[in-house]
Design a protein around this motif. Structure first.
Motif, PDB file in Angstrom:
ATOM      1  N   MET A 162      -9.784   3.141   0.767  1.00  0.00           N
ATOM      2  CA  MET A 162      -8.782   2.901   1.800  1.00  0.00           C
ATOM      3  C   MET A 162      -8.271   4.265   2.252  1.00  0.00           C
ATOM      4  O   MET A 162      -7.095   4.594   2.133  1.00  0.00           O
ATOM      5  N   GLU A 196      -1.314   3.454  -3.609  1.00  0.00           N
ATOM      6  CA  GLU A 196      -0.711   2.404  -4.432  1.00  0.00           C
ATOM      7  C   GLU A 196      -1.803   1.376  -4.662  1.00  0.00           C
ATOM      8  O   GLU A 196      -2.422   0.906  -3.692  1.00  0.00           O
ATOM      9  N   PHE A 197      -2.052   1.013  -5.929  1.00  0.00           N
ATOM     10  CA  PHE A 197      -3.157   0.087  -6.189  1.00  0.00           C
ATOM     11  C   PHE A 197      -2.934  -1.216  -5.433  1.00  0.00           C
ATOM     12  O   PHE A 197      -1.886  -1.843  -5.546  1.00  0.00           O
ATOM     13  N   CYS A 198      -3.937  -1.612  -4.618  1.00  0.00           N
ATOM     14  CA  CYS A 198      -3.750  -2.741  -3.713  1.00  0.00           C
ATOM     15  C   CYS A 198      -4.916  -3.696  -3.753  1.00  0.00           C
ATOM     16  O   CYS A 198      -5.118  -4.482  -2.839  1.00  0.00           O
ATOM     17  N   HIS A 225      -9.067  -0.495  -3.297  1.00  0.00           N
ATOM     18  CA  HIS A 225      -7.971   0.470  -3.108  1.00  0.00           C
ATOM     19  C   HIS A 225      -8.514   1.890  -2.903  1.00  0.00           C
ATOM     20  O   HIS A 225      -8.018   2.644  -2.068  1.00  0.00           O
ATOM     21  N   HIS A 255       0.872  -1.174   0.000  1.00  0.00           N
ATOM     22  CA  HIS A 255       0.000   0.000   0.000  1.00  0.00           C
ATOM     23  C   HIS A 255       0.911   1.227   0.000  1.00  0.00           C
ATOM     24  O   HIS A 255       2.136   1.100   0.073  1.00  0.00           O
ATOM     25  N   CYS A 285      -4.733   5.734   0.566  1.00  0.00           N
ATOM     26  CA  CYS A 285      -3.794   4.759   0.025  1.00  0.00           C
ATOM     27  C   CYS A 285      -3.466   5.184  -1.400  1.00  0.00           C
ATOM     28  O   CYS A 285      -4.355   5.482  -2.186  1.00  0.00           O
TER      29      CYS A 285
HETATM   30 CU1  CUA Z   1      -4.081   0.041  -0.036  1.00  0.00          CU
HETATM   31 CU2  CUA Z   1      -4.297   0.934  -2.203  1.00  0.00          CU
END
Ligand code: CUA
Length: 300
Positions: A184, A175-177, A181, A138, A173
């Motif tokens: 978040m 960063e693609f998670c 995502h 993340h 967040c």
């Molecule tokens: Cu955690 Cu995007």
């Protein structure tokens, strides 16, 4: 979440660089356009005033060195202002999960106090945020306070934030998670020093293990307590719920936290935030869901 309205030391430096680059690149765009037009429209019978050697040294060496030098002069101190150099005034641990943030403040004795999706900071003080992840990568980002930093499983990255203005700011967040995502998010509350101490003391007391009626506690123990704790001193699989009634949002920024939305969230969270890790509540009776909502709203 605008980086152009900074409320922190590092963010202010980043905003300065942004403006310097916008103005600088605007200037060079105009300059190159003017030179291009001049080259097209100049009278061909006039001799060139600058030799090709002069062009090469001036445009190919001196100019890029000067531009890089100015960018470095701006960039290096900004990078430094985000590093944890010298002693911090407070330290906070943050752990990214699919898809929420665990926040670990410390009480006056240094013991951990857990909460979720809300970070509290005292204004003007240097806070080191130690960031890691429980599952995938993340990224922790509070645009108005500072730069972003990856949350990597198995390692701890530290970013320094030094807020300059009291207020409530949104973090996200970055960063693609996975599927959720976008949901978040978290909130950062920047307090005056004495209000921050009051928050810490309140969090330490915020144990709702004995809140509500026996029937409500029973419902929570049966359906929620395997993953959620209602004591700020306990770390379990899911978000800590000791302070849920005080938090601004449900589902890490999915819904505003109020009585109606709490009931909506409990009943339909898999529709509101599909694939979140909490099992579907479709099998729970309406009176059980109501008991859970009342337990979470009850005074600790
Ligand atoms: Cu955690 Cu995007």
């Amino acid at each position: 979440m605008s980086t152009l309205v900074p409320a922190g030391q590092a963010a202010r430096d980043v905003a300065w660089i942004t403006w310097a680059m916008v103005i600088g690149s605007g200037f060079f765009t105009l300059l190159m356009t003017a030179l291009g037009l001049h080259a097209v429209y100049r009278r061909s019978d006039r001799p060139m005033r600058m030799s090709s050697r002069g062009m090469l040294i001036g445009g190919g060496l001196v100019l890029p060195l000067a531009v890089s030098g100015v960018l470095l002069a701006f960039g290096v101190p900004t990078g430094y202002s985000m590093l944890s150099i010298g002693e911090a005034d407070i330290e906070i641990r943050v752990t990214g999960h699919q898809w929420w943030w665990q926040i670990e403040h410390a009480d006056a004795e240094g013991q951990s106090l857990y909460t979720a999706n809300e970070l509290h900071l005292p204004v003007g003080q240097r806070a080191d945020i130690h960031i890691t992840s429980a599952d995938v990568i993340h990224a922790f980002w509070v645009p108005v306070l500072g730069g972003k930093l990856d949350a990597v499983p198995g390692s701890v990255n530290t970013i320094r934030l030094q807020p300059t203005r009291v207020g409530v700011y949104r973090g996200q967040c970055a960063e693609f998670c996975g599927a959720q995502h976008a949901r978040m998010g978290f909130e950062v509350h920047v307090h005056e020093s004495e209000d921050f101490e009051a928050f810490r003391a309140a969090l330490a007391r915020q144990d709702r293990t004995l809140a509500g009626t026996p029937q409500q506690r029973q419902a929570f123990a049966e359906h929620c307590a395997q993953c959620h704790s209602t004591s700020p001193r306990e770390d379990r699989l899911g978000p800590n719920l000791a302070r849920l009634s005080e938090r601004g949002w449900l589902g890490a920024g999915t819904l505003r936290n109020d009585a109606d939305n709490l009931r909506r969230w409990l009943a339909t969270h898999q529709t509101l935030k599909p694939d979140n890790r909490m099992p579907d509540h479709a099998s729970l009776d309406a009176d059980v869901l109501e008991a859970l909502a009342r337990f979470l709203e009850a005074a600790p």
